[in-house]
Scaffold this motif. Structure first.
Motif, PDB file in Angstrom:
ATOM      1  N   HIS A  28       0.364  -1.094  -0.252  1.00 41.97           N
ATOM      2  CA  HIS A  28      -0.278  -0.367  -0.033  1.00 41.97           C
ATOM      3  C   HIS A  28       0.762   0.760   0.277  1.00 41.97           C
ATOM      4  O   HIS A  28       0.129   2.408   0.202  1.00 41.97           O
ATOM      5  CB  HIS A  28      -0.632   0.110   1.196  1.00 41.97           C
ATOM      6  CG  HIS A  28      -2.182  -1.010   1.172  1.00 41.97           C
ATOM      7  ND1 HIS A  28      -2.214  -2.310   1.417  1.00 41.97           N
ATOM      8  CD2 HIS A  28      -3.021  -0.971   0.472  1.00 41.97           C
ATOM      9  CE1 HIS A  28      -2.905  -2.988   1.747  1.00 41.97           C
ATOM     10  NE2 HIS A  28      -3.295  -2.141   0.867  1.00 41.97           N
ATOM     11  N   THR A  32      -0.462   4.979  -1.713  1.00 43.65           N
ATOM     12  CA  THR A  32      -0.442   6.720  -0.024  1.00 43.65           C
ATOM     13  C   THR A  32       0.738   6.884  -0.600  1.00 43.65           C
ATOM     14  O   THR A  32       0.090   8.218  -0.400  1.00 43.65           O
ATOM     15  CB  THR A  32       0.055   5.572   0.840  1.00 43.65           C
ATOM     16  OG1 THR A  32      -1.379   4.162   1.187  1.00 43.65           O
ATOM     17  CG2 THR A  32      -0.542   6.189   2.532  1.00 43.65           C
ATOM     18  N   ASP A  35      -1.399   9.587  -3.684  1.00 37.76           N
ATOM     19  CA  ASP A  35      -2.103  10.326  -2.828  1.00 37.76           C
ATOM     20  C   ASP A  35      -2.464  10.987  -1.745  1.00 37.76           C
ATOM     21  O   ASP A  35      -2.722  11.790  -1.834  1.00 37.76           O
ATOM     22  CB  ASP A  35      -2.961   9.207  -1.859  1.00 37.76           C
ATOM     23  CG  ASP A  35      -3.657   7.735  -2.615  1.00 37.76           C
ATOM     24  OD1 ASP A  35      -3.723   7.914  -4.117  1.00 37.76           O
ATOM     25  OD2 ASP A  35      -4.125   6.942  -1.993  1.00 37.76           O
ATOM     26  N   ILE A  44       3.681   9.047   5.891  1.00 38.75           N
ATOM     27  CA  ILE A  44       2.680   7.744   5.269  1.00 38.75           C
ATOM     28  C   ILE A  44       2.341   6.357   5.967  1.00 38.75           C
ATOM     29  O   ILE A  44       1.487   5.879   5.952  1.00 38.75           O
ATOM     30  CB  ILE A  44       3.264   7.919   4.027  1.00 38.75           C
ATOM     31  CG1 ILE A  44       3.648   8.821   2.611  1.00 38.75           C
ATOM     32  CG2 ILE A  44       2.761   6.535   3.076  1.00 38.75           C
ATOM     33  CD1 ILE A  44       5.131   9.127   1.512  1.00 38.75           C
ATOM     34  N   ILE A  48      -0.728   4.528   7.060  1.00 34.07           N
ATOM     35  CA  ILE A  48      -0.918   2.838   6.979  1.00 34.07           C
ATOM     36  C   ILE A  48      -1.078   2.553   7.707  1.00 34.07           C
ATOM     37  O   ILE A  48      -2.086   1.652   8.231  1.00 34.07           O
ATOM     38  CB  ILE A  48       0.313   2.869   5.959  1.00 34.07           C
ATOM     39  CG1 ILE A  48       0.651   3.573   4.466  1.00 34.07           C
ATOM     40  CG2 ILE A  48       0.543   0.992   5.809  1.00 34.07           C
ATOM     41  CD1 ILE A  48       1.780   2.884   3.791  1.00 34.07           C
ATOM     42  N   ASN A  51      -5.146   2.655   8.969  1.00 39.47           N
ATOM     43  CA  ASN A  51      -5.931   2.259   7.441  1.00 39.47           C
ATOM     44  C   ASN A  51      -5.716   0.480   8.556  1.00 39.47           C
ATOM     45  O   ASN A  51      -5.834  -0.082   7.808  1.00 39.47           O
ATOM     46  CB  ASN A  51      -5.295   1.835   6.410  1.00 39.47           C
ATOM     47  CG  ASN A  51      -5.268   3.540   6.185  1.00 39.47           C
ATOM     48  OD1 ASN A  51      -6.162   3.983   6.204  1.00 39.47           O
ATOM     49  ND2 ASN A  51      -4.128   3.965   4.352  1.00 39.47           N
TER      50      ASN A  51
END
Length: 135
Positions: A28, A32, A35, A44, A48, A51
């Motif tokens: 991911h 990320t 984004d 970052i 993560i 998430n």
């Protein structure tokens, strides 16, 4: 960072497997980062991690399964390595003695601060005395 080179004829031992979270992070990170282009790596990783905590059990189990497979593969490779090259010598960590010495210095500084505080208290009392004499 430069990777450590094998000493003599002995190759480096196999690396330990990534945890389920790091496997998730690996999958991911790019999206990320895309984004959040201005975010630092630490930010970052925090996104993560947030998430990861919110991921459902089926998604987590997918990464935990990958981790178990990698772990069994690592154990097999490590066993083969030890049969060929002997046990791996663990790196010795530096002692924490130098940090303890710094801590003692810090406590000496606290004593100096206390003396300064006493001087400030005396200075604060002096104007009060002056005020009383004016009345």
């Amino acid at each position: 960072m430069a990777k450590s080179k094998p000493t003599g004829d002995k190759p480096l031992p196999p690396k330990r497997p990534l945890s389920a979270f790091f496997l998730y992070k690996e999958d991911h990170f790019a999206q990320t980062k895309k984004d959040n282009p201005d975010a630092k790596v630490t930010d970052i990783t925090k996104i993560i991690a947030k998430n990861w905590r919110e991921v459902d059990a089926t998604e987590k189990s997918k990464y935990e399964k990958k981790n178990l497979e990698a772990k069994s593969n690592y154990e097999r490779e490590m066993k083969e390595y030890e049969e060929k090259h002997g046990k791996v010598e663990k790196k010795k960590r530096k002692s924490k003695g130098s940090k303890a010495k710094k801590g003692k210095k810090g406590s000496d500084d606290d004593e100096d601060d206390d003396e300064e505080d006493e001087d400030e208290d005396e200075e604060e009392e002096a104007p009060k005395k002056g005020k009383k004499s004016k009345k």
